[in-house]
Design a protein around this motif. Sequence first.
Motif, PDB file in Angstrom:
ATOM      1  N   ALA A 164       0.815  -1.223   0.000  1.00  0.00           N
ATOM      2  CA  ALA A 164       0.000   0.000   0.000  1.00  0.00           C
ATOM      3  C   ALA A 164       0.843   1.265   0.000  1.00  0.00           C
ATOM      4  CB  ALA A 164      -0.902   0.012   1.243  1.00  0.00           C
ATOM      5  N   GLY A 165       2.123   1.136   0.329  1.00  0.00           N
ATOM      6  CA  GLY A 165       2.986   2.310   0.392  1.00  0.00           C
ATOM      7  C   GLY A 165       3.964   2.388  -0.753  1.00  0.00           C
ATOM      8  N   LEU A 166       4.984   1.524  -0.717  1.00  0.00           N
ATOM      9  CA  LEU A 166       5.997   1.529  -1.761  1.00  0.00           C
ATOM     10  C   LEU A 166       5.383   1.318  -3.140  1.00  0.00           C
ATOM     11  CD1 LEU A 166       8.976   1.496  -2.654  1.00  0.00           C
ATOM     12  CD2 LEU A 166       8.996  -0.971  -2.151  1.00  0.00           C
ATOM     13  N   PHE A 167       4.379   0.457  -3.227  1.00  0.00           N
ATOM     14  CA  PHE A 167       3.743   0.192  -4.518  1.00  0.00           C
ATOM     15  C   PHE A 167       3.175   1.462  -5.142  1.00  0.00           C
ATOM     16  CE2 PHE A 167      -0.221  -0.921  -6.817  1.00  0.00           C
ATOM     17  CZ  PHE A 167       0.353  -1.585  -7.884  1.00  0.00           C
ATOM     18  N   LEU A 168       2.491   2.283  -4.340  1.00  0.00           N
ATOM     19  CA  LEU A 168       1.913   3.519  -4.870  1.00  0.00           C
ATOM     20  C   LEU A 168       2.996   4.484  -5.344  1.00  0.00           C
ATOM     21  CD1 LEU A 168      -1.038   4.282  -2.416  1.00  0.00           C
ATOM     22  CD2 LEU A 168      -1.127   3.282  -4.696  1.00  0.00           C
ATOM     23  N   VAL A 169       4.076   4.535  -4.608  1.00  0.00           N
ATOM     24  CA  VAL A 169       5.181   5.411  -5.014  1.00  0.00           C
ATOM     25  C   VAL A 169       5.771   4.924  -6.334  1.00  0.00           C
ATOM     26  CG1 VAL A 169       7.461   6.281  -4.379  1.00  0.00           C
ATOM     27  CG2 VAL A 169       5.689   6.034  -2.621  1.00  0.00           C
ATOM     28  N   LEU A 170       5.962   3.610  -6.465  1.00  0.00           N
ATOM     29  CA  LEU A 170       6.502   3.050  -7.705  1.00  0.00           C
ATOM     30  C   LEU A 170       5.552   3.280  -8.877  1.00  0.00           C
ATOM     31  CD1 LEU A 170       7.966  -0.358  -6.432  1.00  0.00           C
ATOM     32  CD2 LEU A 170       9.216   1.731  -7.007  1.00  0.00           C
ATOM     33  N   VAL A 171       4.249   3.153  -8.622  1.00  0.00           N
ATOM     34  CA  VAL A 171       3.266   3.411  -9.687  1.00  0.00           C
ATOM     35  C   VAL A 171       3.369   4.849 -10.163  1.00  0.00           C
ATOM     36  CG1 VAL A 171       0.806   3.643 -10.188  1.00  0.00           C
ATOM     37  CG2 VAL A 171       1.629   1.623  -9.006  1.00  0.00           C
ATOM     38  N   ASP A 172       3.502   5.773  -9.225  1.00  0.00           N
ATOM     39  CA  ASP A 172       3.551   7.190  -9.593  1.00  0.00           C
ATOM     40  C   ASP A 172       4.807   7.529 -10.386  1.00  0.00           C
ATOM     41  OD1 ASP A 172       2.049   9.824  -8.983  1.00  0.00           O
ATOM     42  OD2 ASP A 172       4.143  10.313  -8.540  1.00  0.00           O
ATOM     43  N   TYR A 173       5.929   6.915 -10.025  1.00  0.00           N
ATOM     44  CA  TYR A 173       7.198   7.262 -10.671  1.00  0.00           C
ATOM     45  C   TYR A 173       7.519   6.403 -11.891  1.00  0.00           C
ATOM     46  CZ  TYR A 173       8.627  10.531  -6.997  1.00  0.00           C
ATOM     47  OH  TYR A 173       8.710  11.596  -6.148  1.00  0.00           O
ATOM     48  N   PHE A 174       7.166   5.112 -11.842  1.00  0.00           N
ATOM     49  CA  PHE A 174       7.599   4.196 -12.899  1.00  0.00           C
ATOM     50  C   PHE A 174       6.466   3.553 -13.677  1.00  0.00           C
ATOM     51  CE2 PHE A 174      10.859   4.103  -9.520  1.00  0.00           C
ATOM     52  CZ  PHE A 174      11.936   4.597 -10.248  1.00  0.00           C
ATOM     53  N   GLY A 175       5.233   3.788 -13.265  1.00  0.00           N
ATOM     54  CA  GLY A 175       4.101   3.231 -13.985  1.00  0.00           C
ATOM     55  C   GLY A 175       3.617   1.913 -13.410  1.00  0.00           C
ATOM     56  N   TRP A 176       2.390   1.575 -13.773  1.00  0.00           N
ATOM     57  CA  TRP A 176       1.740   0.381 -13.239  1.00  0.00           C
ATOM     58  C   TRP A 176       2.520  -0.892 -13.562  1.00  0.00           C
ATOM     59  CZ3 TRP A 176      -2.131  -1.223 -10.117  1.00  0.00           C
ATOM     60  CH2 TRP A 176      -2.580  -2.527 -10.279  1.00  0.00           C
ATOM     61  N   LYS A 177       2.936  -1.067 -14.815  1.00  0.00           N
ATOM     62  CA  LYS A 177       3.570  -2.311 -15.241  1.00  0.00           C
ATOM     63  C   LYS A 177       4.857  -2.583 -14.469  1.00  0.00           C
ATOM     64  CE  LYS A 177       5.670  -3.249 -19.367  1.00  0.00           C
ATOM     65  NZ  LYS A 177       5.740  -3.465 -20.835  1.00  0.00           N
ATOM     66  N   ASN A 178       5.720  -1.606 -14.387  1.00  0.00           N
ATOM     67  CA  ASN A 178       6.989  -1.798 -13.689  1.00  0.00           C
ATOM     68  C   ASN A 178       6.783  -2.037 -12.190  1.00  0.00           C
ATOM     69  OD1 ASN A 178       8.533  -1.508 -16.018  1.00  0.00           O
ATOM     70  ND2 ASN A 178       8.645   0.715 -15.801  1.00  0.00           N
ATOM     71  N   ALA A 179       5.842  -1.299 -11.597  1.00  0.00           N
ATOM     72  CA  ALA A 179       5.597  -1.437 -10.161  1.00  0.00           C
ATOM     73  C   ALA A 179       5.047  -2.820  -9.833  1.00  0.00           C
ATOM     74  CB  ALA A 179       4.614  -0.364  -9.697  1.00  0.00           C
ATOM     75  N   THR A 180       4.111  -3.308 -10.636  1.00  0.00           N
ATOM     76  CA  THR A 180       3.513  -4.613 -10.374  1.00  0.00           C
ATOM     77  C   THR A 180       4.508  -5.738 -10.643  1.00  0.00           C
ATOM     78  OG1 THR A 180       1.399  -3.657 -11.087  1.00  0.00           O
ATOM     79  CG2 THR A 180       1.473  -6.037 -10.802  1.00  0.00           C
ATOM     80  N   THR A 181       5.344  -5.590 -11.639  1.00  0.00           N
ATOM     81  CA  THR A 181       6.387  -6.584 -11.909  1.00  0.00           C
ATOM     82  C   THR A 181       7.366  -6.674 -10.734  1.00  0.00           C
ATOM     83  OG1 THR A 181       6.243  -6.203 -14.298  1.00  0.00           O
ATOM     84  CG2 THR A 181       8.250  -7.233 -13.487  1.00  0.00           C
ATOM     85  N   ALA A 182       7.700  -5.532 -10.165  1.00  0.00           N
ATOM     86  CA  ALA A 182       8.594  -5.522  -8.998  1.00  0.00           C
ATOM     87  C   ALA A 182       7.973  -6.269  -7.827  1.00  0.00           C
ATOM     88  CB  ALA A 182       8.915  -4.081  -8.608  1.00  0.00           C
ATOM     89  N   MET A 183       6.655  -6.131  -7.642  1.00  0.00           N
ATOM     90  CA  MET A 183       5.975  -6.852  -6.565  1.00  0.00           C
ATOM     91  C   MET A 183       6.028  -8.362  -6.798  1.00  0.00           C
ATOM     92  SD  MET A 183       4.981  -4.520  -4.418  1.00  0.00           S
ATOM     93  CE  MET A 183       6.500  -3.651  -4.885  1.00  0.00           C
ATOM     94  N   ALA A 184       5.904  -8.793  -8.064  1.00  0.00           N
ATOM     95  CA  ALA A 184       5.982 -10.228  -8.374  1.00  0.00           C
ATOM     96  C   ALA A 184       7.356 -10.790  -8.024  1.00  0.00           C
ATOM     97  CB  ALA A 184       5.674 -10.450  -9.856  1.00  0.00           C
ATOM     98  N   ALA A 185       8.408 -10.058  -8.370  1.00  0.00           N
ATOM     99  CA  ALA A 185       9.766 -10.508  -8.053  1.00  0.00           C
ATOM    100  C   ALA A 185       9.982 -10.559  -6.542  1.00  0.00           C
ATOM    101  CB  ALA A 185      10.786  -9.576  -8.702  1.00  0.00           C
ATOM    102  N   LEU A 186       9.406  -9.612  -5.838  1.00  0.00           N
ATOM    103  CA  LEU A 186       9.555  -9.568  -4.384  1.00  0.00           C
ATOM    104  C   LEU A 186       8.911 -10.786  -3.726  1.00  0.00           C
ATOM    105  CD1 LEU A 186      10.498  -7.976  -1.900  1.00  0.00           C
ATOM    106  CD2 LEU A 186       8.302  -6.789  -1.924  1.00  0.00           C
TER     107      LEU A 186
END
Length: 407
Positions: A164-186
């Motif tokens: 709910a935190g880091l994900f929103l920041v990543l979405v704002d800076y890098f876009g939905w696709k990159n942020a969600t891919t990062a969550m999958a790797a995590l």
Amino acid sequence: MLQQHPVGKRPSPVSVFVAVGGLYVGQSVIGGLTFLGLPAVLRTAGLPLDQIGLLYLVVLPWALKFLWSPYVERYRLPRLGKNRSRRIVAVGVSICASGLLILAYTGPSPVSVAIAVLFVVAMVTATVDIACDGFAVEALAVEHYGWGNAAQVGGSYLGSAIGAGLFLVLVDYFGWKNATTAMAALLISLALPFIFGPAAKAKPETREQIPSIRHALKRPQVRTGLLVAAVYVAAQKWGLAMLGPFLIDYGFDLVTIGALNGMGSMIVGFGGAILGGALVRSFGSSRVLILSIATQTLLLCAFATFSLNRDIAHWMVMTVAIVSSSGVMSIGFVALYACFMGWSDPRQAGVDFTLFQCMDGIVSMAGGLGAGAIAARFGYATSFLIAAGVSMLAAPIILLLMRRHVK
């Protein structure tokens, strides 16, 4: 008297805390993304509150996983052979990570597609959770249950901070696709301590009891514990179902909500989990549960005031939001989950613990759907005040149940 595994067969408690803690973090990354991060993204895109509330349908697998928990537990604990927790976790986490990758490319809208993908992910995550909770209860000695709860609740808040935190920041800076891919790797990374840790050292055993729901419901601790869980979750969670959309409508942007939610969950939530463990040890579970409900009632009344007076400083609104959703919730749920562990039979802990969590899921889903509809039709103030009323009624009911029926 419940049978415990011989001490010599148990792995190191620290290794269990790290292993199950990683899985709890991963599960809560998905939960935070679904119920806190995604609603804020959708509200920013202009979707109505009643559609956002439909995301709580994803809770359904968590509400119904008791239906397949005996089959998972029978597979995990064969009559003769090794504990199969490791295999269930490895396969399940791989499927969940693949689901997030699909979501990365399909996008957050239309909501129906996102709900479908997240529903499948929730089904698998709920199944993995059966194995994880069962493993934790049977692998830990009773004196270590408190720290096990701290790992569970603390890991949950750390995961929520990311989802709910880091994900929103990543979405704002890098876009939905990159942020969600990062969550999958995590997710994959967080599961490694379990897959290659104590679960990999299971020894063949002979087991006499066949896990079943019937065996669980025969025990008065389980029956009354389900009532306690239902009342407590209604008191703690219903009022916060629309917190993300409320903060957006109050004037907060995604980066601010994401950063403050993340810091709140990591610092306040994790700290609250540790404090909750200490409070339970000193004062007992029932007193901690009542204290957290009373505090949450006051905070829900504060949210109702904020919704009617939009000139209140943003820092004050966010402070109350962090204390409510991270601090008070974490303290209370350490106490509740300590009760869950104590009420579970180690010979079928995955079934017993799952029943308690399913009650949590059923009540959470009902509250989320209802809160979305109420807020859309009558406004945030009415939604918060109704939730505060529920909390006020919950405290004496829980106190009565804990004193008279649960030993």
